[in-house]
Write a protein that holds these residues in place. Structure first.
Motif, PDB file in Angstrom:
ATOM      1  N   PHE A 185       1.927   6.791  -6.401  1.00 13.60           N
ATOM      2  CA  PHE A 185       0.774   8.116  -7.067  1.00 13.60           C
ATOM      3  C   PHE A 185       1.623   9.256  -7.428  1.00 13.60           C
ATOM      4  CE2 PHE A 185      -2.281   5.360  -7.602  1.00 13.60           C
ATOM      5  CZ  PHE A 185      -2.765   4.900  -9.003  1.00 13.60           C
TER       6      PHE A 185
ATOM      7  N   PHE B  28      -2.475   9.830   9.903  1.00 12.51           N
ATOM      8  CA  PHE B  28      -1.298  10.229  10.559  1.00 12.51           C
ATOM      9  C   PHE B  28      -0.990  11.847  11.246  1.00 12.51           C
ATOM     10  CE2 PHE B  28      -0.700   6.883   7.475  1.00 12.51           C
ATOM     11  CZ  PHE B  28      -0.265   6.629   8.487  1.00 12.51           C
TER      12      PHE B  28
ATOM     13  N   SER C 182       4.910   9.126   6.591  1.00 15.05           N
ATOM     14  CA  SER C 182       3.836   9.309   6.665  1.00 15.05           C
ATOM     15  C   SER C 182       3.246  10.467   5.977  1.00 15.05           C
ATOM     16  CB  SER C 182       3.086   8.478   7.217  1.00 15.05           C
ATOM     17  OG  SER C 182       3.921   6.975   8.078  1.00 15.05           O
TER      18      SER C 182
ATOM     19  N   TYR D 290      -8.527  12.051 -10.075  1.00 23.51           N
ATOM     20  CA  TYR D 290      -7.643  13.094  -8.544  1.00 23.51           C
ATOM     21  C   TYR D 290      -8.700  13.017  -7.535  1.00 23.51           C
ATOM     22  CZ  TYR D 290      -5.614  12.252 -13.335  1.00 23.51           C
ATOM     23  OH  TYR D 290      -5.445  11.981 -13.976  1.00 23.51           O
TER      24      TYR D 290
ATOM     25  N   PHE E 176       1.013  -1.641  -0.070  1.00 23.45           N
ATOM     26  CA  PHE E 176       0.273   0.200   0.356  1.00 23.45           C
ATOM     27  C   PHE E 176       0.807   1.571   0.108  1.00 23.45           C
ATOM     28  CE2 PHE E 176      -2.813   2.568   1.692  1.00 23.45           C
ATOM     29  CZ  PHE E 176      -3.970   2.804   0.566  1.00 23.45           C
TER      30      PHE E 176
ATOM     31  N   ILE F  98      -8.771  10.060  -5.195  1.00 21.01           N
ATOM     32  CA  ILE F  98      -7.428   9.450  -5.142  1.00 21.01           C
ATOM     33  C   ILE F  98      -6.807  10.626  -3.670  1.00 21.01           C
ATOM     34  CG2 ILE F  98      -6.268   7.863  -6.367  1.00 21.01           C
ATOM     35  CD1 ILE F  98      -5.052  10.375  -7.299  1.00 21.01           C
TER      36      ILE F  98
ATOM     37  N   GLU G 108      -5.476   9.768   5.119  1.00 13.65           N
ATOM     38  CA  GLU G 108      -4.251   9.499   5.564  1.00 13.65           C
ATOM     39  C   GLU G 108      -3.627  10.941   6.446  1.00 13.65           C
ATOM     40  OE1 GLU G 108      -3.541   5.765   5.334  1.00 13.65           O
ATOM     41  OE2 GLU G 108      -5.653   6.268   5.663  1.00 13.65           O
ATOM     42  N   LEU G 109      -3.621  11.882   5.438  1.00 11.25           N
ATOM     43  CA  LEU G 109      -2.486  12.930   6.122  1.00 11.25           C
ATOM     44  C   LEU G 109      -3.419  12.865   7.638  1.00 11.25           C
ATOM     45  CD1 LEU G 109      -0.279  15.148   6.262  1.00 11.25           C
ATOM     46  CD2 LEU G 109      -2.263  16.239   4.727  1.00 11.25           C
TER      47      LEU G 109
ATOM     48  N   PHE H 235      -8.830  10.149  -0.330  1.00  9.81           N
ATOM     49  CA  PHE H 235      -8.004   9.493   0.409  1.00  9.81           C
ATOM     50  C   PHE H 235      -6.876   9.610   1.269  1.00  9.81           C
ATOM     51  CE2 PHE H 235      -5.243   5.969   0.488  1.00  9.81           C
ATOM     52  CZ  PHE H 235      -5.640   5.121   1.355  1.00  9.81           C
ATOM     53  N   GLY H 236      -5.862  10.372   0.800  1.00  6.06           N
ATOM     54  CA  GLY H 236      -4.695  11.052   0.657  1.00  6.06           C
ATOM     55  C   GLY H 236      -4.628  12.063   2.160  1.00  6.06           C
ATOM     56  N   LEU H 237      -5.954  13.371   1.715  1.00  2.91           N
ATOM     57  CA  LEU H 237      -6.172  14.082   2.523  1.00  2.91           C
ATOM     58  C   LEU H 237      -6.827  13.263   4.233  1.00  2.91           C
ATOM     59  CD1 LEU H 237      -6.332  16.330   3.304  1.00  2.91           C
ATOM     60  CD2 LEU H 237      -8.681  16.523   2.348  1.00  2.91           C
TER      61      LEU H 237
ATOM     62  N   ILE I   6       1.387   4.977  -2.678  1.00  2.00           N
ATOM     63  CA  ILE I   6       0.750   6.097  -2.776  1.00  2.00           C
ATOM     64  C   ILE I   6       2.179   5.930  -3.035  1.00  2.00           C
ATOM     65  CG2 ILE I   6       0.830   7.280  -1.093  1.00  2.00           C
ATOM     66  CD1 ILE I   6      -1.931   6.225  -1.588  1.00  2.00           C
TER      67      ILE I   6
ATOM     68  N   TYR J  10       2.307  11.739   2.485  1.00  2.00           N
ATOM     69  CA  TYR J  10       0.463  12.377   2.163  1.00  2.00           C
ATOM     70  C   TYR J  10       0.831  13.769   2.043  1.00  2.00           C
ATOM     71  CZ  TYR J  10      -0.647   7.231   3.253  1.00  2.00           C
ATOM     72  OH  TYR J  10      -0.935   6.296   2.812  1.00  2.00           O
TER      73      TYR J  10
ATOM     74  N   ILE K 250       1.786  11.526 -10.009  1.00  2.00           N
ATOM     75  CA  ILE K 250       1.748  13.512 -10.587  1.00  2.00           C
ATOM     76  C   ILE K 250       2.126  14.158 -10.748  1.00  2.00           C
ATOM     77  CG2 ILE K 250      -0.149  14.352  -9.063  1.00  2.00           C
ATOM     78  CD1 ILE K 250      -1.365  11.685  -8.210  1.00  2.00           C
TER      79      ILE K 250
ATOM     80  N   PHE L 295       1.868  14.257  -0.965  1.00  2.00           N
ATOM     81  CA  PHE L 295       0.879  13.671  -2.405  1.00  2.00           C
ATOM     82  C   PHE L 295      -0.741  15.201  -2.055  1.00  2.00           C
ATOM     83  CE2 PHE L 295      -2.901  10.832  -3.024  1.00  2.00           C
ATOM     84  CZ  PHE L 295      -3.307  10.465  -3.898  1.00  2.00           C
TER      85      PHE L 295
END
Lengths: 295, 309
Positions: free
Chosen positions: A233, B132, A271, B118, A226, B121, B128-129, B124-126, A230, A275, A237, A278
């Motif tokens: 990606f 954490f 992490s 976009y 996983f 994803i 996870e941010l 999703f990224g947000l 990420i 993120y 991007i 990202f």
């Protein structure tokens, strides 16, 4: 402090990680670029490659480096089976790319859940590791283990090989043409489905190889992929979707950022940083930082 | 003419209202009578219905698939876990909803500029941010997990959760009928055209996003009372977001029936496989998702409609 930051040790670590990131970014880019499939199971193919290498070494005792072609073939084979069973029909429906992207995301999510849990069912969720080529070589102030050197060299060789293939062979140019302009590529007589098959084989095969290399230095678990999905990606991007060279540069860039952040702050910062990067990249420039996406 | 309008009002307003209330009564009453085991099953079912209906207000209507709804759930749970000793529960549950809604409102404006996959994803990224970052905060505070003492019992929680599920179902249904809902559907079909026709696209999207986070925030607050301990990784788990999306795809998110069907299907599946390994359940879940996306993209409710025709 500055000594630590400029030391060869950190640069070497960043190079090893960067080569892996570039490799998985490359695979994701090929699959996305030629088919608009958002493969969120990409990291799971890396995980399968890592298990392949682990079992190969555990059962035969022969270096997993020898088995890399086999591992790549395995990854490519599963990718092609998925293409034949699931995605070929979707691509042939003539749906708008946006719909294909959205559906492929859900489909690959299903694929990812299935792959992870089948692996966990077969091999249990216990992390596994093996020791191979872990002699330490001292060059100047920098200590390097053999497996990291091997991982770096093999990843660089594959990246170089794929770049030469894409830029110097007719078939590679056909792949690039399809990434740049699908309709125009079709009009000039490129056999789209044949190009897609090769892109799938290259994309999934390279993910499996990255996993095989990674297994020499990191623990293998069914859910390890996983993080790399990420990262892949972020890389593509950042480099611009479908932009192969941009993605490779971005892979090394991300590794440098990551290694230095972990050194300067803490392992937990990793992490948040990945993120954070990202989200920031998507918000600032969904087209990519290193050049416009090739549509 | 008048009878026609009456019949339409009956079908669109009264019938869904009665069905929802009957369903809620059945879930609560059935849960109470059937004993502790089934109370937990009923609670789980009501939780998923509340979450998917809320998700569907935004994602079902606008077509923007959010993979970040675990954050709304988690924020509600976090508020409950940290403030449980100082404030009464009846303040904290609505406050959890308000916090989640407010957070959604703040992130909506930058995030909703991004479209299509976009957006998926990105949410999703947000999520996870946020997960954490909160984990880091909790570690810095020295609170790796929090316990809640003296939480209400299962039957009370079941009543609240069923009420939330009913509220979410009615909200989803009536938003779908309203001008606001029509505007959201127009955005799903063609955002640029909707804007040209005078739909206040940005305002509607932001509003729907915030609205769809409120009930999940309250659900999270109630579930914190249920589990009586709080751990960031568990409560902000991406599995929650993924399960919502999977259930919504399987049920179909075209109307308020789909989420109920999807939740029934998956809760039923997980009960059937209770003795088996959790991996088997997840494998079947993944296969169901693939099968539905390929063969029945409108879900179970879409299949029902097709049979009727």
């Amino acid at each position: 402090m500055l000594d630590t930051l400029l030391s060869g040790q950190l640069l070497f670590a960043a190079a090893v990680l960067g080569a892996l990131y570039a490799l998985i970014g490359l695979g994701l880019n090929l699959v996305y670029g030629t088919m608009r499939l958002l493969n969120i199971a990409h990291g799971d193919f890396l995980m399968l490659g890592a298990y392949g290498a682990f079992w190969w070494f555990t059962l035969t005792g022969i270096s997993p480096l020898i088995a890399l072609p086999l591992i790549a073939a395995g990854g490519a084979g599963i990718g092609l089976a998925l293409y034949a069973l699931v995605f070929r029909k979707q691509l042939a429906t003539g749906l708008a790319p946006a719909v294909i992207e959205a559906r492929s995301l859900l489909l690959f999510f299903g694929v990812s859940v299935v792959i992870q849990n089948v692996t966990a069912l077969l091999f249990s969720a216990t992390p596994r590791a093996y020791r191979h080529l872990d002699t330490v070589y001292q060059i100047g102030q920098t200590a390097m283990t053999g497996n990291r050197i091997a991982s770096l060299l093999v990843a660089l060789a594959i990246l170089g090989g794929v770049l030469v293939f894409l830029n110097r062979t007719l078939f590679g140019l056909e792949i690039k043409a399809l990434i740049q302009h699908r309709e125009a590529a079709r009009i000039v007589g490129i056999n789209v489905s044949r190009v897609q098959i090769v892109a799938i084989a290259l994309g999934f095969g390279s993910a499996a190889i990255a996993g095989g290399l990674l297994s020499m230095t990191e623990q293998v678990t069914p859910f390890m992929g996983f993080r790399f999905t990420i990262a892949a990606f972020v890389v593509i991007i950042m480099g611009g979707l479908g932009n192969i060279l941009g993605g490779i540069v971005a892979g090394f860039l991300l590794a440098v950022i990551e290694i230095y952040a972990v050194t300067l702050f803490s392992a937990e910062a990793r992490s948040i940083l990945i993120y954070g990067a990202f989200v920031a990249i998507l918000l600032i420039s969904p087209q990519g930082l290193l050049g416009r996406a090739r549509r | 003419m008048a009878t026609d309008r009456n019949r339409q009002a009956m079908r669109r307003i009264l019938l869904p209202l009665l069905l929802t209330l009957a369903g809620a009564a059945l879930l609560y009453g059935g849960g109470l009578r059937a004993g502790p085991y089934w109370q937990v099953v009923a609670l789980t079912l009501a939780m998923w219905i509340a979450l998917i209906q809320s998700w569907s207000i935004f994602s079902g209507l606008t077509g923007y698939v959010s993979l970040g709804h675990a954050v709304a759930y988690g924020l509600g749970a976090y508020l409950m876990a940290t403030q449980f000793r100082d404030y009464p529960v009846w303040v904290l549950i609505p406050a959890g909803g308000a916090l989640a809604g407010l957070f959604a409102l703040i992130v909506a404006i930058p995030v909703l500029r991004i479209r299509g996959p976009y957006f998926v994803i990105l949410t999703f990224g947000l999520a996870e941010l946020v997960k954490f970052a909160l984990l880091r905060l909790e570690t810095a505070l020295g609170a790796s997990s929090r316990l809640l003492f003296g939480a209400p019992g299962t039957t009370t929680l079941l009543a609240w959760m069923v009420a939330l599920a009913a509220a979410a179902t009615l909200l989803r249904h009536f938003v779908g009928l309203s001008r606001f809902g029509r505007g959201l559907i127009a955005i799903r079909e063609d955002e640029t055209a909707a804007e040209t026709l005078g739909v206040p696209v940005t305002r509607f999207k932001v509003l729907a996003f915030a609205l769809s986070a409120v009930i999940p925030g309250m659900v999270g607050a109630v579930m914190a009372l249920r589990s009586t301990y709080f751990e960031v990784l568990q409560v902000f788990s991406p599995t929650i977001s993924f399960t919502i999306v999977t259930m919504a795809i399987i049920g179909g998110s075209g109307d308020a029936r789909g989420p109920v069907l999807g939740a029934l299907f998956l809760v039923g599946l997980s009960e059937l496989l209770r003795g088996a390994s959790p991996q088997l359940y997840l494998i079947l879940l993944g296969l169901c998702l693939i099968a539905f996306v390929l063969f029945a993209p409108n879900g179970l409710s879409g299949l029902l409609d097709r049979r009727r025709k």
